[in-house]
Design an enzyme around this catalytic site. Structure first.
Site, PDB file in Angstrom:
ATOM      1  N   LYS A 177       0.018  14.037  -8.816  1.00 31.71           N
ATOM      2  CA  LYS A 177       0.444  13.004  -9.781  1.00 31.71           C
ATOM      3  C   LYS A 177       1.929  12.739  -9.582  1.00 31.71           C
ATOM      4  CE  LYS A 177      -1.406  10.768 -13.358  1.00 31.71           C
ATOM      5  NZ  LYS A 177      -2.797  10.303 -13.468  1.00 31.71           N
TER       6      LYS A 177
HETATM    7  P1  NAD Z   1      -1.990   0.862 -19.015  1.00 25.84           P
HETATM    8  O1  NAD Z   1      -0.528   1.070 -18.947  1.00 25.84           O
HETATM    9  O2  NAD Z   1      -2.627  -0.219 -18.210  1.00 25.84           O
HETATM   10  O3  NAD Z   1      -2.459   0.650 -20.537  1.00 25.84           O
HETATM   11  C1  NAD Z   1      -2.139   1.535 -21.568  1.00 25.84           C
HETATM   12  C2  NAD Z   1      -2.541   0.867 -22.877  1.00 25.84           C
HETATM   13  O4  NAD Z   1      -2.393   1.815 -23.942  1.00 25.84           O
HETATM   14  C3  NAD Z   1      -1.676  -0.335 -23.237  1.00 25.84           C
HETATM   15  O5  NAD Z   1      -2.482  -1.309 -23.877  1.00 25.84           O
HETATM   16  C4  NAD Z   1      -0.675   0.236 -24.244  1.00 25.84           C
HETATM   17  O6  NAD Z   1      -0.150  -0.739 -25.121  1.00 25.84           O
HETATM   18  C5  NAD Z   1      -1.577   1.225 -24.961  1.00 25.84           C
HETATM   19  N1  NAD Z   1      -0.868   2.322 -25.644  1.00 25.84           N
HETATM   20  C6  NAD Z   1       0.077   3.135 -25.165  1.00 25.84           C
HETATM   21  N2  NAD Z   1       0.432   4.030 -26.099  1.00 25.84           N
HETATM   22  C7  NAD Z   1      -0.347   3.767 -27.179  1.00 25.84           C
HETATM   23  C8  NAD Z   1      -0.465   4.339 -28.472  1.00 25.84           C
HETATM   24  N3  NAD Z   1       0.276   5.384 -28.837  1.00 25.84           N
HETATM   25  N4  NAD Z   1      -1.386   3.826 -29.315  1.00 25.84           N
HETATM   26  C9  NAD Z   1      -2.159   2.774 -28.955  1.00 25.84           C
HETATM   27  N5  NAD Z   1      -2.087   2.197 -27.750  1.00 25.84           N
HETATM   28  C10 NAD Z   1      -1.182   2.677 -26.890  1.00 25.84           C
HETATM   29  O7  NAD Z   1      -2.629   2.298 -18.655  1.00 25.84           O
HETATM   30  P2  NAD Z   1      -4.084   2.604 -18.084  1.00 25.84           P
HETATM   31  O8  NAD Z   1      -4.016   2.606 -16.603  1.00 25.84           O
HETATM   32  O9  NAD Z   1      -5.085   1.792 -18.818  1.00 25.84           O
HETATM   33  O10 NAD Z   1      -4.220   4.143 -18.526  1.00 25.84           O
HETATM   34  C11 NAD Z   1      -4.615   4.527 -19.836  1.00 25.84           C
HETATM   35  C12 NAD Z   1      -5.047   5.986 -19.818  1.00 25.84           C
HETATM   36  O11 NAD Z   1      -6.115   6.152 -18.871  1.00 25.84           O
HETATM   37  C13 NAD Z   1      -3.968   6.989 -19.378  1.00 25.84           C
HETATM   38  O12 NAD Z   1      -4.171   8.203 -20.061  1.00 25.84           O
HETATM   39  C14 NAD Z   1      -4.254   7.181 -17.898  1.00 25.84           C
HETATM   40  O13 NAD Z   1      -3.770   8.422 -17.400  1.00 25.84           O
HETATM   41  C15 NAD Z   1      -5.788   7.162 -17.928  1.00 25.84           C
HETATM   42  N6  NAD Z   1      -6.401   6.843 -16.631  1.00 25.84           N
HETATM   43  C16 NAD Z   1      -6.100   5.681 -15.965  1.00 25.84           C
HETATM   44  C17 NAD Z   1      -6.739   5.417 -14.744  1.00 25.84           C
HETATM   45  C18 NAD Z   1      -6.513   4.120 -14.003  1.00 25.84           C
HETATM   46  O14 NAD Z   1      -7.220   3.893 -13.009  1.00 25.84           O
HETATM   47  N7  NAD Z   1      -5.623   3.260 -14.416  1.00 25.84           N
HETATM   48  C19 NAD Z   1      -7.628   6.350 -14.204  1.00 25.84           C
HETATM   49  C20 NAD Z   1      -7.916   7.517 -14.927  1.00 25.84           C
HETATM   50  C21 NAD Z   1      -7.296   7.747 -16.136  1.00 25.84           C
END
Ligand code: NAD
Length: 428
Positions: free
Chosen positions: A116
């Site tokens: 990561k």
């Molecule tokens: P992103 O940055 O695209 O979106 C994050 C979203 O969460 C945004 O809408 C933001 O406004 C919202 N957010 C942030 N803090 C918040 C809070 N305290 N309360 C409510 N909403 C909040 O990120 P993403 O890529 O969608 O990732 C989201 C989660 O999924 C993370 O934990 C990430 O590690 C996990 N994840 C992502 C992927 C991927 O392929 N992108 C893969 C596996 C896991």
């Protein structure tokens, strides 16, 4: 053993991601009766790098940014894991997230280890030019630690496809070549060798496992009400696919706040609204509410898809969902997990539920290595098959051993990494 002590000393009431990862590992190590020297090997990352970058931005200001890269474990293959860009990310977060990646790649059955990266700055505060400068500067700073046989980054919170295009270009440019030899980064734009369907893969995978869970516990998806926390890459796609499967998405939140409509939200219109206004607030045909109210909305399925430690012992009792599908990494603290388990809530653990992204990253990696091209339908079919196969494996193991889905997922994943360690041999 020092490493062993460091696991034992972690306070499980804390709500950080590393604490949760170490707690889950300690529990699994106990059930699997692992030797201390093996626990020590897998509790600590193999490599941790912290760098500082000071690029001059297009407005003439100099940024001062800390960044982290962690390779937790590479027994089953090169480290794989996304680049997180937030203003609060820490080295401990990246260690915890890299450990999660080790279990996720092992569980979903791709030949990768866990890694990561983190860039500590607020992406919302950056102009597109400043953002590109920081991504390129970060890439040059960690160049020696990236490679198809070392560590392959991808998007995570705060980073996207375009950023991965800059990572790819920065490396090819430094090499003086048009393309790189093998895959250095996944989640790139398709035009640069990315794979069709990667952007949607994590959110779709969340819904494939949710549908499998509904089938097991007898929920009719066309009658289900769903609440989603986080409307970014994962949450937005999960909401859209839930709606496409016939469910009613009644509540959604993001960093700007929450919205609710018990009759169901129009997700396509909400996506348009977010594109225009950068947040869910102010969406027509919905009542504004708080982020917490979305977590305990009157729903059948809750998808936390924002960030870590959102469901804690203070709000776990209020949750009404029958299924929680962990789109985010570590959204539930260990103490809350225990409370939810006692209440019989079915939890699809993160290392299974959100593994669709890394699975399709593996397809991108093989496609680029072999200079092949896969179609959208092929990618979707392979994703669906793998998510359902691994869901069933975890579900059956949990029934056989009388343990939770999280415990089963961890034991299968950790067991495979340990088997890899013994198969390679303990000597360096
Ligand atoms: P992103 O940055 O695209 O979106 C994050 C979203 O969460 C945004 O809408 C933001 O406004 C919202 N957010 C942030 N803090 C918040 C809070 N305290 N309360 C409510 N909403 C909040 O990120 P993403 O890529 O969608 O990732 C989201 C989660 O999924 C993370 O934990 C990430 O590690 C996990 N994840 C992502 C992927 C991927 O392929 N992108 C893969 C596996 C896991």
């Amino acid at each position: 053993m020092i490493e062993q002590q460091s696991i034992e000393n972690k306070n499980t009431n804390n709500s950080d991601i590393l604490t949760t990862s170490l707690y889950n590992l300690r529990q699994s190590a106990g059930r699997l009766e692992l030797d201390d020297h093996i626990i020590a090997r897998i509790a600590e990352p193999k490599e941790k790098i912290e760098i500082t970058i000071d690029p001059i931005l297009s407005n003439g200001e100099t940024a001062h940014v800390k960044a982290f890269v962690v390779r937790h474990n590479d027994v089953l293959g090169p480290a794989k894991g996304g680049i997180r860009m937030t203003n609060s990310v820490t080295m401990d977060d990246i260690v915890g997230l890299s450990m999660e990646m080790t279990w996720k790649t092992s569980l979903i059955g791709v030949p990768f280890g866990g890694g990561k990266s983190g860039i500590r700055c607020d992406p919302a505060s950056l102009s597109p030019e400043a953002r590109e400068i920081i991504i390129r500067s970060f890439t040059r700073g960690i160049r020696r630690h990236i490679g198809p046989e070392i560590y392959i980054p991808a998007p995570d919170m705060g980073t996207n496809e375009e950023d991965m295009g800059h990572v790819r270009d920065c490396i090819a440019y430094s090499n003086g070549t048009s393309i790189t030899k093998g895959c250095f980064v996944t989640g790139k734009p398709v035009i640069l060798g990315g794979i069709v369907g990667r952007r949607e893969a994590t959110g779709k995978g969340v819904i494939f496992t949710t549908l499998a869970a509904c089938e097991k516990i007898g929920i009719d998806i066309t009658k289900a009400r769903i609440a989603v926390q986080g409307f970014g890459n994962v949450g937005m796609i999960a909401a859209a696919w839930a709606a496409k499967s016939g469910a009613s998405v009644i509540a959604v939140s993001d960093i700007t706040g929450g919205i609710i409509n018990e009759q169901g939200l129009d997700i396509d219109a909400l996506r348009e609204h977010v594109k225009e206004t950068s947040g869910v607030r102010g969406f027509q045909d919905a009542t504004e509410t708080t982020n917490n109210a979305v977590l305990d909305a009157p729903c059948d399925i809750l998808i936390p898809a924002a960030t870590q430690s959102q469901i804690t012992k203070t709000n776990a009792d209020k949750i009404k969902a029958k299924i929680i599908a962990e789109g985010a990494n570590s959204p539930i603290t260990p103490d809350a997990d225990e409370l939810l388990n006692r209440r019989g809530i079915f939890i699809i653990p993160d290392i299974l539920c959100n593994a669709g992204g890394v699975f399709v990253s593996f397809l991108e990696y093989t496609q680029e290595t072999q200079r092949e091209q896969m179609t959208y339908e092929q990618v979707e079919q392979r994703l669906r098959d793998r998510m359902v196969e691994k869901f069933d494996e975890v579900y059956n193991y949990s029934l056989e051993k009388h343990i939770t889905m999280r415990q089963a997922a961890m034991d299968i994943a950790v067991g495979k990494v340990v088997e890899g360690i013994y198969s390679r041999g303990l000597l360096p």
